[in-house]
Design an enzyme around this catalytic site. Structure first.
Site, PDB file in Angstrom:
ATOM      1  CE1 TYR A 123     -18.105   8.224  -4.699  1.00 56.39           C
ATOM      2  CE2 TYR A 123     -16.417   8.459  -6.386  1.00 56.39           C
ATOM      3  CZ  TYR A 123     -16.963   8.837  -5.176  1.00 56.39           C
ATOM      4  OH  TYR A 123     -16.365   9.839  -4.455  1.00 56.39           O
TER       5      TYR A 123
ATOM      6  CG  ASP B 263      -1.604   1.328   1.447  1.00 57.66           C
ATOM      7  OD1 ASP B 263      -1.958   1.983   0.437  1.00 57.66           O
ATOM      8  OD2 ASP B 263      -1.780   1.730   2.618  1.00 57.66           O
ATOM      9  CB  ILE B 264       2.292   3.390  -2.613  1.00 59.52           C
ATOM     10  CG1 ILE B 264       3.140   2.169  -2.987  1.00 59.52           C
ATOM     11  CG2 ILE B 264       3.139   4.655  -2.671  1.00 59.52           C
ATOM     12  CD1 ILE B 264       3.689   2.206  -4.399  1.00 59.52           C
TER      13      ILE B 264
ATOM     14  CG  ASN C  54      -2.141  10.594   0.799  1.00 62.90           C
ATOM     15  OD1 ASN C  54      -2.028  11.004  -0.350  1.00 62.90           O
ATOM     16  ND2 ASN C  54      -3.290  10.169   1.296  1.00 62.90           N
TER      17      ASN C  54
ATOM     18  CG  ASP D 268      -7.150   4.871  -1.006  1.00 59.63           C
ATOM     19  OD1 ASP D 268      -7.788   5.224  -2.017  1.00 59.63           O
ATOM     20  OD2 ASP D 268      -6.890   5.660  -0.066  1.00 59.63           O
TER      21      ASP D 268
ATOM     22  CB  ILE E 123       5.655   2.290   1.530  1.00 59.38           C
ATOM     23  CG1 ILE E 123       5.801   3.379   0.475  1.00 59.38           C
ATOM     24  CG2 ILE E 123       5.471   0.930   0.874  1.00 59.38           C
ATOM     25  CD1 ILE E 123       7.045   3.242  -0.380  1.00 59.38           C
ATOM     26  CE  LYS E 124      -0.451   2.129   5.782  1.00 49.08           C
ATOM     27  NZ  LYS E 124      -1.682   2.569   6.485  1.00 49.08           N
TER      28      LYS E 124
END
Length: 244
Positions: A87, A6-7, A9, A96, A12-13
């Site tokens: 949406y 997960d990149i 704001n 995300d 990075i995780k």
């Protein structure tokens, strides 16, 4: 073996999974990303798939150059997801948020779900019991609230988040903490109460960097999982394997 990335704001995780079994996780800054990824691939040479979700930022190096044995899967709007996207502007919906909606759909089937991601921004994402994604809300997180009070006023100081129990302050600093912290808590509880009035069979999932602090103070019952985005990335990848 899968490495999900997960990149975000600010950081990075990553997490390593063997199918649905969690193995390990990592959190680091962009500036140290290349060395960190090298260490991960050295520690877990059996990683074959790398699944990437990004809010829009790009790494300044090629992940493929770090390991020739991996296949990289970058999640995009062109992919298929386990929910129907209602949406109004689907191409503007953050990857995300789509991953979080996927995780909620796959892990909490046949119920109404609200996913709250408390990070740089607070995002609210609603998926109904028929697996229709309808949208939600976006508001500033703790850091953005503190920074805006400082940047858009003449004299208010720049403070950072503190785990405060203050209901109201008798100094400027305490007043800022009371306003930011309690304001965010009331906001989240307000959104949850609003959804609960409209929908039954309701599940709330709280995730993000501020999960632990918020979960202890919200009046509503929630599932708190600070790593829900990474877990959702892995669930989404397993779904994609089965349905491609």
């Amino acid at each position: 073996m899968v490495l999900v990335v997960d990149i975000g704001n600010t950081r990075i995780k990553c997490a390593v999974y063997e199918v649905n079994t969690y193995i390990d996780s990592f959190v680091f800054e962009d500036s140290n990303a290349q060395n960190k990824f090298k260490n991960i691939f050295t520690t877990y040479p059996k990683i074959k798939d790398l699944v990437v979700s990004s809010v829009g930022k790009e790494l300044d190096f090629d992940l493929k150059s770090l390991s020739k044995s991996i296949t990289i899967h970058v999640v995009s709007h062109l992919d298929s997801f386990p929910f129907q996207n209602k949406y109004a502007t689907p191409k503007t919906l953050g990857i995300d948020r789509m991953i979080l909606a996927s995780g909620a759909t796959l892990l909490y089937p046949k119920q109404n779900r609200l996913v709250i991601d408390a990070g740089t921004c607070i995002t609210y994402d609603f998926i109904d019991e028929n697996d229709h994604y309808w949208g939600g809300a976006i508001s500033p997180g703790f850091r953005l609230r503190y920074e805006s009070l400082h940047q858009f006023t003449a004299k208010l100081p720049l403070l950072t988040f503190e785990e405060s129990e203050i209901f109201f302050g008798n100094s400027t600093n305490e007043s800022i903490h009371a306003g930011v912290v309690n304001g965010l808590l009331y906001e989240i509880d307000g959104f949850i109460d609003g959804f609960k009035k409209q929908y039954e069979n309701f599940t709330i999932i709280l995730t993000g960097g501020d999960t632990v602090f918020l979960a202890k103070r919200l009046k509503n019952t929630i599932f708190a999982n600070s790593n829900f985005l990474l877990e959702s990335l892995n669930q989404y990848f397993q779904y994609k394997i089965k349905n491609d």
